[in-house]
Design a protein around this motif. Structure first.
Motif, PDB file in Angstrom:
ATOM      1  N   GLY A  60       7.445  22.815 -77.481  1.00  0.00           N
ATOM      2  CA  GLY A  60       6.288  22.562 -76.623  1.00  0.00           C
ATOM      3  C   GLY A  60       5.612  21.240 -76.919  1.00  0.00           C
ATOM      4  N   GLY A 115      10.503  12.711 -73.406  1.00  0.00           N
ATOM      5  CA  GLY A 115      11.784  12.993 -74.074  1.00  0.00           C
ATOM      6  C   GLY A 115      12.285  14.392 -73.734  1.00  0.00           C
ATOM      7  N   HIS A 116      11.379  15.378 -73.782  1.00  0.00           N
ATOM      8  CA  HIS A 116      11.754  16.747 -73.407  1.00  0.00           C
ATOM      9  C   HIS A 116      12.117  16.817 -71.922  1.00  0.00           C
ATOM     10  N   LEU A 171      15.437  15.836 -70.924  1.00  0.00           N
ATOM     11  CA  LEU A 171      16.450  16.863 -71.211  1.00  0.00           C
ATOM     12  C   LEU A 171      16.507  17.855 -70.050  1.00  0.00           C
ATOM     13  N   TYR A 184       0.678  22.133 -85.886  1.00  0.00           N
ATOM     14  CA  TYR A 184       1.592  21.621 -84.854  1.00  0.00           C
ATOM     15  C   TYR A 184       0.900  21.659 -83.491  1.00  0.00           C
ATOM     16  N   GLY A 241      18.396  16.897 -77.763  1.00  0.00           N
ATOM     17  CA  GLY A 241      18.214  15.450 -77.839  1.00  0.00           C
ATOM     18  C   GLY A 241      18.929  14.849 -79.045  1.00  0.00           C
ATOM     19  N   LYS A 276      17.758  12.481 -80.529  1.00  0.00           N
ATOM     20  CA  LYS A 276      16.653  12.124 -81.438  1.00  0.00           C
ATOM     21  C   LYS A 276      16.775  12.890 -82.761  1.00  0.00           C
ATOM     22  N   GLN A 292      20.311  17.815 -86.257  1.00  0.00           N
ATOM     23  CA  GLN A 292      20.140  19.110 -85.591  1.00  0.00           C
ATOM     24  C   GLN A 292      21.242  19.356 -84.556  1.00  0.00           C
ATOM     25  N   GLU A 305      20.117  11.457 -74.440  1.00  0.00           N
ATOM     26  CA  GLU A 305      19.830  10.223 -75.194  1.00  0.00           C
ATOM     27  C   GLU A 305      18.383  10.227 -75.725  1.00  0.00           C
ATOM     28  N   ILE A 306      18.120   9.344 -76.707  1.00  0.00           N
ATOM     29  CA  ILE A 306      16.777   9.251 -77.291  1.00  0.00           C
ATOM     30  C   ILE A 306      15.858   8.511 -76.318  1.00  0.00           C
ATOM     31  N   ILE A 307      14.722   9.104 -76.016  1.00  0.00           N
ATOM     32  CA  ILE A 307      13.753   8.467 -75.120  1.00  0.00           C
ATOM     33  C   ILE A 307      12.646   7.855 -75.987  1.00  0.00           C
ATOM     34  N   ALA A 318      10.545   6.268 -81.085  1.00  0.00           N
ATOM     35  CA  ALA A 318      11.097   7.459 -80.430  1.00  0.00           C
ATOM     36  C   ALA A 318       9.959   8.419 -80.096  1.00  0.00           C
ATOM     37  N   MET A 319       9.947   8.935 -78.882  1.00  0.00           N
ATOM     38  CA  MET A 319       8.900   9.893 -78.507  1.00  0.00           C
ATOM     39  C   MET A 319       9.015  11.143 -79.367  1.00  0.00           C
TER      40      MET A 319
HETATM   41  P1  AMP Z   1      11.109  19.639 -80.333  1.00  0.00           P
HETATM   42  O1  AMP Z   1      10.119  20.163 -79.341  1.00  0.00           O
HETATM   43  O2  AMP Z   1      10.610  18.467 -81.107  1.00  0.00           O
HETATM   44  O3  AMP Z   1      11.706  20.730 -81.182  1.00  0.00           O
HETATM   45  O4  AMP Z   1      12.308  19.058 -79.477  1.00  0.00           O
HETATM   46  C1  AMP Z   1      12.969  19.834 -78.522  1.00  0.00           C
HETATM   47  C2  AMP Z   1      14.172  19.082 -78.016  1.00  0.00           C
HETATM   48  O5  AMP Z   1      13.757  17.832 -77.470  1.00  0.00           O
HETATM   49  C3  AMP Z   1      15.183  18.754 -79.119  1.00  0.00           C
HETATM   50  O6  AMP Z   1      16.489  18.888 -78.605  1.00  0.00           O
HETATM   51  C4  AMP Z   1      14.875  17.311 -79.439  1.00  0.00           C
HETATM   52  O7  AMP Z   1      15.973  16.600 -79.966  1.00  0.00           O
HETATM   53  C5  AMP Z   1      14.497  16.792 -78.066  1.00  0.00           C
HETATM   54  N1  AMP Z   1      13.690  15.587 -78.157  1.00  0.00           N
HETATM   55  C6  AMP Z   1      12.495  15.432 -78.778  1.00  0.00           C
HETATM   56  N2  AMP Z   1      12.074  14.154 -78.698  1.00  0.00           N
HETATM   57  C7  AMP Z   1      13.032  13.482 -78.014  1.00  0.00           C
HETATM   58  C8  AMP Z   1      13.201  12.117 -77.610  1.00  0.00           C
HETATM   59  N3  AMP Z   1      12.297  11.195 -77.900  1.00  0.00           N
HETATM   60  N4  AMP Z   1      14.316  11.795 -76.927  1.00  0.00           N
HETATM   61  C9  AMP Z   1      15.248  12.728 -76.638  1.00  0.00           C
HETATM   62  N5  AMP Z   1      15.159  14.025 -76.987  1.00  0.00           N
HETATM   63  C10 AMP Z   1      14.069  14.399 -77.661  1.00  0.00           C
END
Ligand code: AMP
Length: 280
Positions: free
Chosen positions: A31, A36-37, A40, A71, A147, A149, A153, A174-176, A183-184
């Motif tokens: 959440g 970035g999310h 996806l 968090y 991601g 990122k 993982q 890809e990484i946004i 990186a976001m």
């Molecule tokens: P999180 O909410 O941080 O657990 O991330 C959930 C999903 O979003 C995971 O697969 C992360 O790798 C992906 N994610 C988070 N930040 C980014 C980003 N900047 N670019 C791409 N994917 C991301």
């Protein structure tokens, strides 16, 4: 857009999607969504015809001194963003529903999870793999999108799927990044204004490493020391790790060649831990 708040509600919604013959895509998140999310989600819509996004701050992937309670959360905003982006179903369960009081079954990877983030976060990937395995089973997804990122993982998830024969296809997004290269991350909101200004230095260091390798440098120790030197210009930053590892097994490399290297780093700026990586 449908919202399931309990496992029972999710099961019913999934049952309906499956009976209609849909290819189900899953985007697991904790959440506090950012672009970035949402990218996806876009990727998921390309590879499936119904997208389920999950929002769950998973307690088993946080160590005792980590930021579980702090968090950032904003479910209302997240749901609005999901709706706007065309998510079909959001699953946002509570902890009691996902982990009964007597829960004691975990998925543990015993090699590639030990290095990189696994050193400072020893129980992290046990929690990640366990929750993802549960989410795959509950959503009965055909495909799940993660991601790049969080490189370690996604590599561990691909490994779990392969080695436990889980019937899920894994797709990487890809990484946004922000416009200055950072990186976001939901954790970026912890940064003070001055910390935010220096945060892109991790990405800059990774780019220095990449350029050295592409320029013919093969010695990991030299590359690492140039990358560290760039970050150490900022005394308020502490390096957790800067590693050059094999892209498949995450084993450390002493000599590197383009095409097979993942450069991954983690830093602490104040109390905030940031990660990033680049494939070379
Ligand atoms: P999180 O909410 O941080 O657990 O991330 C959930 C999903 O979003 C995971 O697969 C992360 O790798 C992906 N994610 C988070 N930040 C980014 C980003 N900047 N670019 C791409 N994917 C991301």
């Amino acid at each position: 857009m449908e919202v399931a708040k309990t496992i029972e509600e999710l099961k019913q919604a999934v049952q309906k999607l499956r009976s209609e013959g849909h290819r189900i895509g899953l985007v697991p998140t904790m959440g506090f969504l950012h672009e970035g999310h949402l990218r996806l989600v876009d990727r998921c819509k390309e590879v499936s015809d119904k997208t389920i996004l999950t929002i769950f701050v998973n307690p088993t992937q946080f160590g005792p001194n980590e930021d579980l309670d702090a968090y950032p959360r904003d479910e209302e905003r997240d749901l609005k963003l999901c709706e706007e982006r065309g998510v079909d179903l959001v699953f946002c369960p509570n902890v009691e529903d996902m982990y009964g009081a007597s829960h004691s079954t975990f998925v543990i990877e015993e090699r590639a999870s030990k290095g990189l983030c696994g050193i400072s976060r020893p129980i992290h990937f046990r929690g990640v793999l366990t929750i993802c395995c549960k989410l795959f089973m509950l959503s009965r997804c055909d495909v799940a999108v993660f991601g790049q990122k969080d490189a370690q993982q996604v590599i561990l998830i691909e490994k779990m799927v392969r080695e436990l024969n889980l019937p899920v296809e894994i797709v990487r997004g890809e990484i946004i990044r922000e416009s200055d290269g950072l990186a976001m991350s939901s954790r970026n909101r912890y940064l003070t204004e001055s910390e935010r200004k220096i945060a892109p230095c991790l990405q800059e260091a990774l780019q220095i490493g990449k350029a050295l390798i592409e320029g013919g440098q093969t010695e990991t120790a030299k590359i690492r020391s140039e990358m560290a030197h760039h970050i150490e210009k900022h005394p308020e930053i502490r390096i957790d790790y800067l590693e050059l590892v094999d892209v498949q097994e995450l084993t450390p490399l002493s000599v590197v060649r383009p095409g097979e290297v993942l450069i991954a780093g983690a830093i602490y700026i104040g109390k905030t831990r940031l990660i990033d990586n680049v494939n070379v």
